[in-house]
Write a protein that holds these residues in place. Structure first.
Motif, PDB file in Angstrom:
ATOM      1  N   UNK A 135      -5.926  -1.892   4.041  1.00 16.75           N
ATOM      2  CA  UNK A 135      -6.654  -2.375   2.870  1.00 16.75           C
ATOM      3  C   UNK A 135      -6.003  -1.938   1.578  1.00 16.75           C
ATOM      4  N   UNK A 136      -5.544  -0.688   1.535  1.00 10.04           N
ATOM      5  CA  UNK A 136      -4.870  -0.204   0.332  1.00 10.04           C
ATOM      6  C   UNK A 136      -3.636  -1.046   0.027  1.00 10.04           C
ATOM      7  N   UNK A 137      -2.853  -1.347   1.043  1.00 12.31           N
ATOM      8  CA  UNK A 137      -1.632  -2.130   0.810  1.00 12.31           C
ATOM      9  C   UNK A 137      -1.953  -3.518   0.276  1.00 12.31           C
ATOM     10  N   UNK A 138      -2.997  -4.164   0.818  1.00 11.16           N
ATOM     11  CA  UNK A 138      -3.372  -5.483   0.298  1.00 11.16           C
ATOM     12  C   UNK A 138      -3.773  -5.403  -1.167  1.00 11.16           C
ATOM     13  N   UNK A 139      -4.538  -4.366  -1.518  1.00 11.46           N
ATOM     14  CA  UNK A 139      -4.969  -4.226  -2.903  1.00 11.46           C
ATOM     15  C   UNK A 139      -3.840  -3.864  -3.843  1.00 11.46           C
ATOM     16  N   UNK A 140      -2.959  -2.973  -3.394  1.00 11.24           N
ATOM     17  CA  UNK A 140      -1.851  -2.523  -4.241  1.00 11.24           C
ATOM     18  C   UNK A 140      -0.825  -3.632  -4.464  1.00 11.24           C
ATOM     19  N   UNK A 141      -0.654  -4.500  -3.473  1.00 14.09           N
ATOM     20  CA  UNK A 141       0.393  -5.527  -3.544  1.00 14.09           C
ATOM     21  C   UNK A 141       0.245  -6.428  -4.765  1.00 14.09           C
ATOM     22  N   UNK A 193       4.982  -9.512   0.890  1.00 12.80           N
ATOM     23  CA  UNK A 193       4.293  -8.442   0.165  1.00 12.80           C
ATOM     24  C   UNK A 193       2.823  -8.419   0.576  1.00 12.80           C
ATOM     25  N   UNK A 194       2.283  -7.222   0.779  1.00 13.53           N
ATOM     26  CA  UNK A 194       0.872  -7.089   1.117  1.00 13.53           C
ATOM     27  C   UNK A 194       0.543  -7.440   2.543  1.00 13.53           C
ATOM     28  N   UNK A 195       1.556  -7.471   3.411  1.00 11.38           N
ATOM     29  CA  UNK A 195       1.366  -7.887   4.796  1.00 11.38           C
ATOM     30  C   UNK A 195       1.238  -6.670   5.720  1.00 11.38           C
ATOM     31  N   UNK A 196       0.579  -6.898   6.864  1.00  5.26           N
ATOM     32  CA  UNK A 196       0.591  -5.941   7.962  1.00  5.26           C
ATOM     33  C   UNK A 196       1.307  -6.598   9.135  1.00  5.26           C
ATOM     34  N   UNK A 197       2.386  -5.963   9.583  1.00  5.49           N
ATOM     35  CA  UNK A 197       3.158  -6.480  10.705  1.00  5.49           C
ATOM     36  C   UNK A 197       2.738  -5.758  11.967  1.00  5.49           C
TER      37      UNK A 197
END
Length: 200
Positions: A135-141, A193-197
């Motif tokens: 969730x943090x990565x999606x928001x930060x992206x 960007x903002x992805x989860x692999x």
């Protein structure tokens, strides 16, 4: 050639990532007790000192952070905070510092885990923390500047770690660390960007 800082670079995932990316780039490693540099990711001052010591870096990969595993009925607040303070806030600390320290066009790659989407008994802490990282990565992206990107790798149980953790992961397919490392390569060397692999 890019300069990639791998935090947790002497762990099972970190070693595989360093080997994969080291074929094409300059790789620096950091850890609590080993690597080219020392860092305690729970301490943001330590993270700042790491980037100051490492010099110009294009990309950072985090494959580090402690978690608590144990029955919910017996879990204490201090036990739950282990994962929050270490794996979640530790990786957030790295991202908060890296957004200012990395070269333009750089990348931040964080690590969650397969139980984020497949809850396991005894893993309320790990499920919470791994979802928080994603969730943090999606928001930060959507807010990163200077062409920076942030992504997450969500690995399944590693073949190399199966003997140690298999009791928690009955029925899960294992994945070799070298295959997981390719997901980190995609985060560092790709464009999204903002992805989860998911490396499952």
């Amino acid at each position: 050639m890019r300069t990639v800082l791998v935090i947790g670079g002497t762990g099972t995932i970190g070693r595989a990532v360093a080997q994969e990316l080291g074929q094409r780039h300059r790789v620096l490693t950091a850890g609590r007790t080993s690597g080219d540099f020392r860092v305690a990711i729970e301490d943001i001052a330590s993270v700042r000192a790491l980037f100051a010591a490492a010099g110009k870096v294009d990309d950072v990969v985090v494959a580090a952070g402690a978690l608590h595993v144990g029955p919910l009925a017996e879990m204490t607040q201090s036990q739950f905070l282990v994962g929050v303070a270490s794996k979640l806030m530790g990786q957030v600390n790295v991202a908060l510092v890296a957004q200012h320290a990395l070269n333009d066009g750089g990348s931040i790659t964080l690590t969650s885990g397969v139980d984020a989407h497949n809850p396991l008994r005894g893993c309320a802490n790990t499920v919470t923390v791994n979802n928080g990282i994603e969730g943090f990565a999606r928001g930060a992206a959507v807010e990163l500047q200077r062409g920076l990107r942030i992504n997450v790798v969500n690995p399944s149980l590693l073949e190399e770690s199966a003997a140690r953790f298999e009791a928690l992961f009955h029925g899960f397919e294992t994945v070799p660390a070298a295959r997981v490392a390719r997901a980190y390569s995609r985060c560092v060397e790709g464009a999204e960007n903002g992805k989860t692999y998911r490396a499952w």
